[in-house]
Scaffold this motif. Structure first.
Motif, short mmCIF file in Angstrom:
data_model
loop_
_atom_site.label_atom_id
_atom_site.label_comp_id
_atom_site.label_asym_id
_atom_site.label_seq_id
_atom_site.Cartn_x
_atom_site.Cartn_y
_atom_site.Cartn_z
N PRO A 348 0.81 -1.23 0.00
CA PRO A 348 0.00 0.00 0.00
C PRO A 348 0.84 1.28 0.00
N ASN A 349 2.13 1.17 0.36
CA ASN A 349 2.99 2.35 0.31
C ASN A 349 3.30 2.75 -1.13
N THR A 350 3.42 1.76 -2.02
CA THR A 350 3.66 2.00 -3.45
C THR A 350 2.71 1.10 -4.22
N PRO A 351 1.42 1.44 -4.23
CA PRO A 351 0.39 0.49 -4.68
C PRO A 351 0.48 0.05 -6.13
N THR A 352 1.15 0.78 -6.98
CA THR A 352 1.20 0.37 -8.39
C THR A 352 2.49 -0.37 -8.74
N ALA A 353 3.43 -0.47 -7.81
CA ALA A 353 4.73 -1.11 -8.10
C ALA A 353 4.61 -2.63 -8.05
N PRO A 354 5.33 -3.34 -8.94
CA PRO A 354 5.36 -4.82 -8.86
C PRO A 354 5.98 -5.26 -7.53
N LEU A 355 5.46 -6.34 -6.98
CA LEU A 355 5.91 -6.78 -5.67
C LEU A 355 6.59 -8.14 -5.76
N GLY A 356 7.66 -8.32 -4.98
CA GLY A 356 8.37 -9.59 -4.94
C GLY A 356 7.68 -10.60 -4.04
N VAL A 357 7.92 -11.88 -4.34
CA VAL A 357 7.31 -12.98 -3.59
C VAL A 357 8.42 -13.96 -3.19
N ARG A 358 8.38 -14.42 -1.94
CA ARG A 358 9.32 -15.42 -1.44
C ARG A 358 8.53 -16.61 -0.91
N VAL A 359 9.01 -17.81 -1.23
CA VAL A 359 8.31 -19.03 -0.83
C VAL A 359 9.24 -19.90 0.02
N TYR A 360 8.67 -20.48 1.07
CA TYR A 360 9.38 -21.47 1.87
C TYR A 360 8.63 -22.79 1.76
N VAL A 361 9.35 -23.83 1.36
CA VAL A 361 8.78 -25.18 1.28
C VAL A 361 9.31 -25.98 2.46
N GLY A 362 8.39 -26.45 3.31
CA GLY A 362 8.78 -27.19 4.50
C GLY A 362 8.47 -26.48 5.79
N GLY A 363 7.84 -25.29 5.73
CA GLY A 363 7.50 -24.56 6.93
C GLY A 363 7.61 -23.06 6.73
N ARG A 364 7.36 -22.31 7.78
CA ARG A 364 7.46 -20.86 7.72
C ARG A 364 8.92 -20.42 7.74
N ALA A 365 9.13 -19.15 7.48
CA ALA A 365 10.48 -18.59 7.54
C ALA A 365 11.08 -18.87 8.92
N GLY A 366 12.30 -19.39 8.93
CA GLY A 366 12.96 -19.70 10.18
C GLY A 366 12.78 -21.13 10.65
N ALA A 367 11.84 -21.88 10.06
CA ALA A 367 11.66 -23.28 10.44
C ALA A 367 12.90 -24.08 10.06
N ALA A 368 13.23 -25.07 10.88
CA ALA A 368 14.50 -25.80 10.72
C ALA A 368 14.62 -26.47 9.36
N ASN A 369 13.52 -27.00 8.83
CA ASN A 369 13.59 -27.78 7.59
C ASN A 369 13.05 -27.03 6.38
N ALA A 370 12.79 -25.74 6.52
CA ALA A 370 12.22 -24.97 5.41
C ALA A 370 13.32 -24.57 4.42
N VAL A 371 13.00 -24.71 3.11
CA VAL A 371 13.92 -24.31 2.04
C VAL A 371 13.36 -23.05 1.38
N GLU A 372 14.19 -22.03 1.23
CA GLU A 372 13.75 -20.73 0.73
C GLU A 372 13.88 -20.65 -0.80
N TYR A 373 12.88 -20.04 -1.45
CA TYR A 373 12.90 -19.81 -2.90
C TYR A 373 12.50 -18.36 -3.15
N GLU A 374 13.44 -17.58 -3.66
CA GLU A 374 13.19 -16.17 -3.97
C GLU A 374 12.68 -16.09 -5.41
#
Length: 547
Positions: A348-374
Motif C-alpha cells: 500500500p505504500n507503493t500500490p502500483t509497483a510490482p511486488l516480490g514474492v518469497r516461498v518457503y517449502v517445508g514450513g514458515r520462515a525460520g523453520a528448521a527444515n524450510a527451504v527458501e525460494y526467492e
C-alpha cells in the motif's frame, strides 16, 4: 424461547463455575463462566439453549442457530497461528481454560493443550477460546491441539451423539472439514495447522468400519485441499486399528494419529500401529483418562497426553498498516519436483509497483527444515478482484508461478509478500502440498550382472540431478535359543552405485551385485529385493525378485 416444561433452567449468576453442558436438555441463562468445572471426557449432540445477555441478535440463543459474520469480498491474509511439532507432555480439557488458569498451569509439567474448536458433538461451551487467547497462549509457549468433535461412527459408544450415515459418509466428512476450517480460522488457527477429528470408540463391524473410514478419508482430503494438516483421535481398539489396517493401500491416511489407550505409558508406541507408520513425529498418545489436577491453586479435570506430533505453536502478528496486502489462493504440485503458487499481493505504500514474492517449502520462515525460494517481482499478472476492491492499486498484482524444489512428500508451502518499505514482509498463507519425487524408474530388469534400470529426472533442463542407487533385501532367519526357536528379520545390502543426471534427461544404469550379494543369492536361491533411487529431497522404491 419456548422449551419443554421438563427442561431445567439454570441461572448462571447463581451457580458460579457451572459447566455449561451443550449435550443436555437444559436452558442456561447468563454468561458462561471463564473457569467452568467440566468433566474432561464430555461429548454429545448439541441440545442445550444458552441465553446470554452479553451476546447480540441471533447469537443470544446459542443452541438455536449459528450467527453468520460478514466477510470481505476478496480474502486476505491476517493474524494466525501456525504449525509446530512438539514433543512432551500435554493435557486436554472439555472447556478451554482461562488465561489466568493457563498462567497458573505454567507450574505444571505440561506445555501442550487440546482445545475443542467445534463440531456437532462438542459438549462444552467455549467462552475463553478466541483469536486473542490463541495468540496469547502460543506466545506464552503453549502448543495447541485443535480438536473437532463431529459426527460419530454408526456404532459409536456415545449413545447421545449425532452419528454419520453410510450413504452420506463422504459428503459428511467433507462438510466436517469445511466447518472445522471455518471454526479454526475464526480463532486465528491458520493454514498449515493440524486439526484433529475426535472419533470416539466404536464397535468395528464391517459396515461401521467402511463408513467411518470413508468419512475420515474425505475429512483428510478436504483439509489438505484447504491447506490444513489432518489428524484423527480415536481408540486404539477401533478407529486407530482401522486406520492402521489401511497402511500400504491407496487409502488417504491422516497426517497424524492421536491414540487413546489408557495404559499410563508416556510414549507413542501402540501394538496396533506399525512401527514405520506415522513415525516422523506424527503421533499423540492419550495415556490417562479424566481426573483432577491442581497447579498454581487452580484445578482442572483433564486427560493426560504424551505428544510427539503436529500442534499449533507459533503466531503471526496482524498485518500492519504499511505492510503488503495479499492472499495465497493456491499451492500445488503440477508434477514431481515442482511447486506452483497462485495469489495476489501489493504494497500500500507503493500500490502500483510490482511486488516480490518469497516461498518457503517445508514450513514458515525460520523453520528448521524450510527451504527458501526467492521468486522476484512476480506479482504482475491481471487480477480482477484486486482491481475491484483496490482501484488505487490497479489490476496487475496477481501471481501464478511454478518452480523446481528438492522437497518431496506432504509439505507446508508458505508464501510471503516482500515489503518495499516502510513496513515488514507479510505472510500470505501456508498450504499443505503433496510433492512427488522428481525421479522415475522404468525398464527395471534383473541381469546376470545385477539389476538394470532407466532413470529419468523431471527437474528443469540443465539442473544437476545427482543421487545414488541401492539394492536391499530383507528375509527371515530362524535361530535356536536353548529349547526355543526365534525368528529374526535381517536386512542386507546387495549392491550400490552413484549417478549423475541432468534435469529433463534419462539414462540406463546397472547396479552390480556385490560379492556378498552374489554369495547370499547363491545361498538362498531367490531374494525379494528393493531397488531404491535417492536424490536430494526424496527417493523412489521398486520391488523385484532376484534368482
Amino acid at each position: 424461547v419456548a422449551v419443554p416444561p421438563s427442561w431445567p433452567v439454570y441461572r448462571l449468576a447463581q451457580h458460579p463455575g457451572m459447566c455449561v453442558r451443550l449435550d443436555r436438555r437444559a436452558v442456561y441463562l447468563g454468561t458462561p463462566a471463564v473457569n467452568q468445572r467440566c468433566p474432561a471426557d464430555t461429548i454429545g449432540r448439541r441440545r442445550a439453549i444458552v441465553v446470554d445477555p452479553g451476546a447480540s441478535g441471533a447469537g443470544a440463543a446459542a443452541g438455536a442457530r449459528r450467527s453468520v459474520l460478514p466477510s470481505p469480498s476478496l480474502p486476505r491474509a491476517s493474524a494466525s497461528a501456525g504449525p509446530s511439532v512438539f514433543t512432551g507432555l500435554g493435557f486436554d480439557a472439555c472447556s478451554t481454560p482461562s488465561s489466568r488458569t493457563m498462567a497458573a498451569w505454567e507450574a505444571s509439567p505440561y506445555r501442550a493443550i487440546g482445545v475443542y474448536v467445534g463440531g456437532a458433538n462438542r459438549a462444552c461451551s467455549q467462552p475463553n477460546l478466541s483469536s486473542d487467547w490463541v495468540s496469547a497462549e502460543t506466545a506464552a509457549g503453549w502448543h495447541l491441539i485443535p480438536t473437532y468433535v463431529g459426527l460419530q461412527a454408526p456404532t459409536s459408544s456415545c449413545s447421545s451423539c449425532a452419528k454419520l450415515t453410510s450413504s452420506q459418509a463422504v459428503a459428511q466428512g467433507t462438510a466436517a472439514a469445511l466447518d472445522a476450517v471455518t471454526q479454526a480460522s475464526a480463532v486465528a488457527i491458520g493454514p498449515g495447522s493440524p486439526i484433529y477429528f475426535d472419533m470416539e470408540s466404536y464397535s468395528p463391524t464391517s459396515s461401521a468400519t467402511a463408513a467411518t473410514l470413508a468419512f475420515l478419508e474425505a475429512w483428510t482430503v478436504k483439509l489438505h485441499a484447504l491447506g490444513y494438516l489432518s489428524g484423527v483421535y480415536s481408540s486404539s481398539a477401533s478407529g486407530i486399528a482401522d486406520l492402521a489396517d489401511q497402511v500400504g493401500s491407496a487409502y488417504v491416511e491422516p497426517d497424524d494419529l492421536w491414540i487413546a489407550n489408557w495404559n499410563d505409558q508416556q510414549d507413542t508406541t501402540d501394538s496396533v500401529v506399525p512401527a514405520n507408520a506415522w513415525a516422523g513425529h506424527q503421533r499423540i498418545h492419550q495415556y490417562h483418562g479424566g481426573h483432577n489436577e491442581t497447579y498454581g491453586g487452580l484445578t482442572l479435570n483433564i486427560d493426560n497426553d504424551y505428544v510427539d506430533g503436529a500442534t499449533v505453536g507459533t503466531a503471526t502478528l496482524p498485518v500492519g498498516e504499511g505492510d503488503p496486502l495479499g492472499y495465497l489462493d493456491l499451492a500445488g504440485s503440477p508434477q514431481p519436483g515442482e511447486v506452483r503458487v497462485k495469489g495476489w499481493a501489493f504494497d500500500p505504500n507503493t500500490p502500483t509497483a510490482p511486488l516480490g514474492v518469497r516461498v518457503y517449502v517445508g514450513g514458515r520462515a525460520g523453520a528448521a527444515n524450510a527451504v527458501e525460494y526467492e521468486l522476484g517481482p512476480v506479482a504482475t499478472r491481471f487480477h480482477a478482484g484486486v482491481a475491484a476492491e483496490f482501484p488505487e492499486a490497479g489490476s496487475r498484482h496477481g501471481f501464478d508461478v511454478g518452480f523446481p524444489t528438492v522437497k518431496s512428500g506432504l509439505q507446508p508451502v508458505c508464501v510471503y509478500a516482500i515489503d518495499i518499505a516502510p513496513g515488514a514482509d507479510s505472510l500470505l498463507g501456508c498450504k499443505a502440498t503433496g510433492i512427488g519425487v522428481a525421479v522415475t524408474l522404468s525398464h527395471v530388469r534383473a541381469t546376470a550382472r545385477g539389476v538394470q534400470v532407466r532413470l529419468s529426472c523431471e527437474w528443469p533442463a540443465g539442473t544437476a540431478c545427482p543421487g545414488h542407487l541401492a539394492l536391499r533385501t530383507r528375509f527371515e532367519v530362524t535361530i535356536r535359543h536353548g529349547r526355543r526357536f526365534r525368528t529374526h528379520v535381517v536386512t542386507r545390502s546387495l549392491g550400490r552405485r552413484t549417478f549423475q543426471l541432468s534435469g529433463g534427461g534419462s539414462h540406463a544404469f546397472v547396479i552390480p551385485l556385490s560379492a556378498g550379494g552374489r554369495a547370499l543369492l547363491s545361498l538362498r536361491g531367490q531374494l525379494r529385493t528393493q531397488l531404491i533411487a535417492t536424490i536430494p529431497g526424496g527417493r523412489r522404491v521398486h520391488t523385484l525378485g532376484l534368482r
